[in-house]
Enzyme design. Structure first.
Site, mmCIF file in Angstrom:
data_model
loop_
_atom_site.group_PDB
_atom_site.id
_atom_site.type_symbol
_atom_site.label_atom_id
_atom_site.label_comp_id
_atom_site.label_asym_id
_atom_site.label_seq_id
_atom_site.Cartn_x
_atom_site.Cartn_y
_atom_site.Cartn_z
ATOM 1 N N GLY A 110 71.831 3.131 -93.204
ATOM 2 C CA GLY A 110 72.521 1.860 -93.077
ATOM 3 C C GLY A 110 74.029 1.988 -93.130
ATOM 4 O O GLY A 110 74.753 1.163 -92.562
ATOM 5 N N GLU A 113 75.044 2.683 -89.715
ATOM 6 C CA GLU A 113 74.877 1.469 -88.915
ATOM 7 C C GLU A 113 76.054 0.505 -89.110
ATOM 8 O O GLU A 113 76.452 -0.177 -88.160
ATOM 9 C CB GLU A 113 73.548 0.802 -89.258
ATOM 10 C CG GLU A 113 72.367 1.586 -88.693
ATOM 11 C CD GLU A 113 71.028 1.072 -89.163
ATOM 12 O OE1 GLU A 113 70.204 0.702 -88.295
ATOM 13 O OE2 GLU A 113 70.785 1.052 -90.388
ATOM 14 N N GLU A 133 66.668 7.714 -91.406
ATOM 15 C CA GLU A 133 65.581 6.853 -91.876
ATOM 16 C C GLU A 133 64.200 7.476 -91.714
ATOM 17 O O GLU A 133 63.304 7.202 -92.524
ATOM 18 C CB GLU A 133 65.623 5.506 -91.144
ATOM 19 C CG GLU A 133 66.750 4.578 -91.581
ATOM 20 C CD GLU A 133 68.040 4.808 -90.828
ATOM 21 O OE1 GLU A 133 68.960 3.983 -90.970
ATOM 22 O OE2 GLU A 133 68.146 5.821 -90.093
#
Length: 257
Positions: A110, A113, A133
Site C-alpha cells: 500500500g 500504491e 501483496e
C-alpha cells in the site's frame, strides 16, 4: 497518542504531508488513512500550489498496509479497508496541484500504491520498492494492479506483482517507476527544490494539465482530446495566460499569481 500524519505549508504554498509512524515503518492503518484524507483536504483548503508526500524517519516512506490490523479481516472488513485506501489514492490523484512522492527507505504494498497515485516520484538510492501483496496471499488493493502497468508496462508490472519482487532505487529508476534518483541524504533538499519550482509555475495551468493527463487514463482518445481542447480554451483570459504571453512578447520573466 500522537497524530499519525503531519501537514506543513510554507510561505511559497508548498504543502508537505508526512506519515508519522516511524516506529511502525509508517504502516498505513485505518487511523492513518483517515488522517491522510484530512490532511489532503486541509492542504487543498490552504490552496497549496505543490504537495510533497513523505514518511518520517530514515527507514520508510510507508512500508504498506498495517498487517496487524487486517490479518483477521473477513471480506466485508477488507472491502471497507480497500474503500478507504482507494479514497486516499484517489484524493492524491485528483489533488488540484502536482504531488511529489519523496521515497526514502521502504515503499511496499500500500505504500507503493500511495506513491503510484502521485504525479512525480523521487527515490533515494536506499529506497526499497515493491508490490509485495502476493507474499501475504492477497493482491494489491489500492490501485496497484491498475496504475503500475500504466507506468512500467504490462509485463513488467505482472512480474513485479506475481513474484512480489522488492527492487532498489536504481532498478526502480531504470524501470521508469520513479523519475529521479538521488543520494539518501540529498532527498529532502532535492524534493524541496523541485516542489518550489512547481509552486512558482502558473497554478491554474498546472491544475488543468494534471486533470487532462489524468483524464487520458480514464477515457478514450477522442473524449480525451475534446477535454484537452476545452481545457486549453478555458485558460484564455486568466491572469496567468495574459501575463505569460505578455512576458514572452516583452522578452521578460513572467510573474504568475
Amino acid at each position: 497518542m500522537s497524530d499519525p500524519v503531519r501537514l506543513d505549508v510554507d510561505d511559497a504554498g508548498v504543502a508537505t504531508i508526512t506519515i508519522d509512524r516511524p516506529d511502525r515503518l509508517n504502516a498505513l492503518d485505518s487511523a492513518t488513512l483517515d488522517a491522510l484524507l484530512g490532511a489532503l483536504a486541509d492542504a487543498e483548503a490552504a490552496d497549496a500550489r505543490a504537495l510533497v508526500l513523505t514518511g518520517a524517519g530514515d527507514d520508510a516512506f510507508a512500508a504498506g498496509a498495517d498487517i496487524a490490523e487486517m490479518a483477521e479481516y473477513g471480506p466485508a472488513e477488507a472491502h471497507a479497508y480497500a474503500d478507504l485506501g482507494h479514497d486516499v489514492t484517489r484524493a492524491i490523484e485528483t489533488f488540484p496541484a502536482p504531488v511529489i512522492a519523496a521515497i526514502g527507505g521502504y515503499a511496499l504494498g500500500g505504500g507503493l500504491e500511495l506513491a503510484l497515485a502521485c504525479d512525480l516520484r523521487v527515490a533515494a538510492e536506499s529506497a526499497v520498492l515493491g508490490q509485495t501483496e502476493t507474499d501475504l496471499g492477497i493482491v494489491p488493493g489500492w490501485g496497484g494492479t491498475q496504475r503500475l502497468p500504466r507506468l512500467v508496462g504490462d509485463e513488467t508490472a505482472r512480474r513485479l506483482i506475481y513474484f512480489g519482487d522488492r527492487i532498489d532505487g536504481q532498478d526502480a529508476y531504470d524501470l521508469g517507476l520513479v523519475g529521479d534518483l538521488v543520494a539518501h541524504d540529498e532527498l529532502g533538499e532535492y524534493v524541496a527544490d523541485l516542489a518550489a519550482d512547481l509552486a512558482a509555475r502558473p497554478q491554474f495551468a498546472l491544475a488543468a494539465a494534471k486533470e487532462a493527463i489524468t483524464k487520458s487514463h480514464e477515457t478514450d482518445l477522442g473524449a480525451g482530446l475534446d477535454f484537452e481542447r476545452r481545457t486549453w480554451a478555458s485558460l484564455f483570459g486568466t491572469h496567468d495566460q495574459r501575463e505569460g504571453m505578455a512576458a514572452f512578447l516583452g522578452e521578460r520573466e513572467p510573474v504568475f499569481e
